[in-house]
Design an enzyme around this catalytic site. Structure first.
Site, short mmCIF file in Angstrom:
data_model
loop_
_atom_site.label_atom_id
_atom_site.label_comp_id
_atom_site.label_asym_id
_atom_site.label_seq_id
_atom_site.Cartn_x
_atom_site.Cartn_y
_atom_site.Cartn_z
N CYS A 123 0.81 -1.22 0.00
CA CYS A 123 0.00 0.00 0.00
C CYS A 123 0.84 1.28 0.00
O CYS A 123 0.36 2.34 -0.37
CB CYS A 123 -0.97 -0.02 1.18
SG CYS A 123 -0.23 -0.62 2.71
N TYR A 124 2.09 1.17 0.43
CA TYR A 124 2.99 2.34 0.48
C TYR A 124 4.31 1.97 -0.19
O TYR A 124 5.32 1.72 0.46
CB TYR A 124 3.25 2.76 1.93
CG TYR A 124 2.04 3.31 2.63
CD1 TYR A 124 1.65 4.64 2.41
CD2 TYR A 124 1.30 2.53 3.51
CE1 TYR A 124 0.54 5.15 3.06
CE2 TYR A 124 0.19 3.04 4.15
CZ TYR A 124 -0.19 4.35 3.92
OH TYR A 124 -1.28 4.87 4.55
#
Ligand code: SF4
Ligand code: SF4
Lengths: 408, 136
Positions: A141-142
């Protein structure tokens, strides 16, 4: 003495109408000497206090906004000073005492400690661009791993000062009995009682004007760093149970405040990065608290004078570093401000590390804000632990650790 | 009429060993007071002295030193207070041996009187905001 003279609502109504009678904690002393407590308590609505000194337990939270692609920052530096990033993706905390990563520290003693967290905060508040260097380990997600960019206070989503311990109620007078110069957080201490350094605004200091925390509590609106802040909690090491004199004034460091406020409204003149030779970096913080005169007793405590406040004289070559608890004697702030005190029969030059002129300026500024109707008072939502609350600051009970197992 | 001034003398390496400063007394009848003296790793010498005597003799004496290869500078520029950086904390006041730094009352502002300064640099060590600068 217990009779209520006015409520917060009544004071705030007068402030809004521009009719509130406000004096500083210094001005109130002469007034009380002239007219007496009873009369002045009838006349004065608010007394303002102030202090400006080095307060190491200070720092700021930031949120810099998300990058594209997104990044979960696990390591961050602002102008080369490490910011704590063990928080959500782009949240940081920078502490005033954090030293620049490439600083030689005390390798060549006494180190200079030229730049640290306090300087970063001051630069941000002054509107300067600050270099951010951040690293992440990459997640689904990052994904982003590296970021180098200029940031500016105006562009940050949030930036607020959160100081875990400010405004110490009284403090030590530091001296040096040894034969070598000491470089401490209390400044340079010359050998053989060469000088004495103290650090309190004395009669202007917030908690010395409300020694039993009758009016200052969680939620009190204050002057902080040139802007508006709030008391968030009792500060770390809050120690209300210490010995007090007949006026209730602690004879040692006692109460402390944790404070919070929006960095965007603050002013670099009142948040000042400092370098303490041989010790480290820190920040001088300006803080002022308004005291509503709810009854005569509140005013009586505000009329405290430097001569009523005693500070313990401590040897920083042995008693302080080794925690022996030995006190060489007591000096009043009136004596200290004369610039000379007597210790063990010797006349010793005394100097303040906290600025009395700036403490006075803060009390006057707060007075001005209130008189103009720009600043109203808030009633605390929770009192600070008082002298009988049993909160007592103690040393760490160390437990031996053997082969990784907890010892008994 | 006698007056005094403070000067910084720099000795290039080849002059460090020569007894030049004593000539101020011998040739020009001046009194002098050595406030600070050091020799750097490159063997350049530095001396801060206060010279006391007739104004004219002082000028002649200093001219003599310059002619012999010393650099002569007035001390007034030596230790400077950068006022914009001073937060009037007072950390420098207690370490100053001469009261060149003092707290003015009733304003409680910290003031610097450079005529009293002997360039010991204690204030440079003690000042947390780098407001006291040594310009040597
Ligand atoms: S250099 Fe020494 S004498 Fe001069 S102001 Fe600083 S502490 Fe005082
Ligand atoms: S120590 Fe530095 S900042 Fe503090 S009063 Fe002296 S010159 Fe000013």
């Amino acid at each position: 003495m217990g009779e209520k003279l006015r409520t917060y609502e009544e004071i705030n109504e007068k402030i809004r109408q521009g009719k509130a009678v406000v004096v500083t904690a210094e001005e109130v002393i002469d007034l009380v000497e002239e007219k007496g407590v009873e009369k002045v308590a009838q006349e004065v609505d608010v007394v303002t206090t102030g202090t400006f000194g080095v307060m190491c337990s200070s720092g700021a939270f930031f949120n810099i906004g998300h990058t594209k692609p997104r990044m979960k920052v696990s390591e961050a530096y602002l102008n080369g000073v490490m910011a704590y990033s063990g928080l959500a993706a782009v949240d940081f905390y920078i502490g005033a005492a954090q030293v620049a990563q490439d600083d030689p520290l005390n390798k060549i003693h006494p180190g200079e400690f030229k730049y640290g967290g306090g300087h970063v905060i001051q630069d941000l508040v002054a509107g300067k661009d600050v270099l951010l260097e951040a690293y992440g380990y990459g997640t689904d997600c990052y994904p982003r791993r590296k970021l180098v960019t200029w940031i500016n206070l105006a562009d940050l989503n949030e930036a607020y000062l959160f100081n875990p311990r400010n405004a110490y109620q009284n403090y030590n007078v530091a001296v040096n009995l040894s034969s070598k110069t000491l470089y401490t957080y209390m400044g340079v201490l010359l050998p053989k009682l060469g000088n004495a350094n103290y650090s309190s605004a004395g009669q202007l200091s917030p908690l010395l004007n409300d020694p039993f925390y009758r009016v200052i509590g969680v939620g009190t609106r204050i002057f902080l760093g040139g802007g508006v802040g709030y008391v968030a909690w009792q500060g770390t090491q809050h120690n209300p149970g210490v010995e007090r004199n007949e006026r209730g004034i602690p004879k040692d460091g006692a109460g402390t405040l944790a404070v919070i406020g929006d960095l965007k409204g603050m002013n670099a003149n009142w948040l000042w990065g400092v370098s303490m030779r041989g010790y480290g970096c820190s920040m001088a913080v300006g803080l002022g608290v308004p005291i509503p005169i709810l009854d005569e007793e509140t005013l009586y405590y505000c009329a405290v004078k430097d001569e009523d406040i005693l500070a313990p004289v401590i040897d920083y070559s042995d008693a302080y570093p080794n925690g022996t608890g030995e006190i060489l004697g007591y000096a009043s702030y009136a004596q200290l401000r004369q610039g000379k005190i007597k210790i063990e029969g010797k006349e010793v030059p005394a100097a303040s590390l906290s600025s009395y002129s700036r403490a006075r300026e803060i009390a006057l500024t707060l007075k001005d804000w209130i008189q103009k109707g720009d600043f109203t008072l808030t009633q605390p939502v929770l009192p600070l632990p008082g002298k009988d609350a049993g909160a007592r600051f103690h040393n760490l009970p160390e437990r031996p650790v053997n082969n990784g197992r907890v010892g008994r | 009429m006698n007056s005094s001034q403070k000067v910084v003398l720099r000795f290039p390496p080849e002059l460090v060993e020569r007894p030049l400063v004593c000539e101020l007394a011998l040739q020009f009848g001046l009194h002098f007071n050595i406030m600070r003296a050091s020799i750097s790793p490159h063997r350049e010498g530095l001396m801060v002295i206060e010279i006391i005597g007739e104004k004219k003799k002082q000028e002649e004496g200093l001219q003599f030193l310059e002619e012999n290869g010393l650099e002569v500078e007035s001390l007034s520029q030596d230790i400077k207070m950068v006022e914009e950086r001073c937060i009037h904390c007072g950390s420098c006041v207690g370490v100053c041996p001469t009261e060149a730094l003092y707290v003015e009352k009733p304003s409680y502002l910290v003031k610097y009187d450079e005529t009293q300064c002997i360039a010991c640099e204690m204030c440079v060590l003690a000042c947390p905001t780098h407001a006291m600068e040594a310009l040597l």
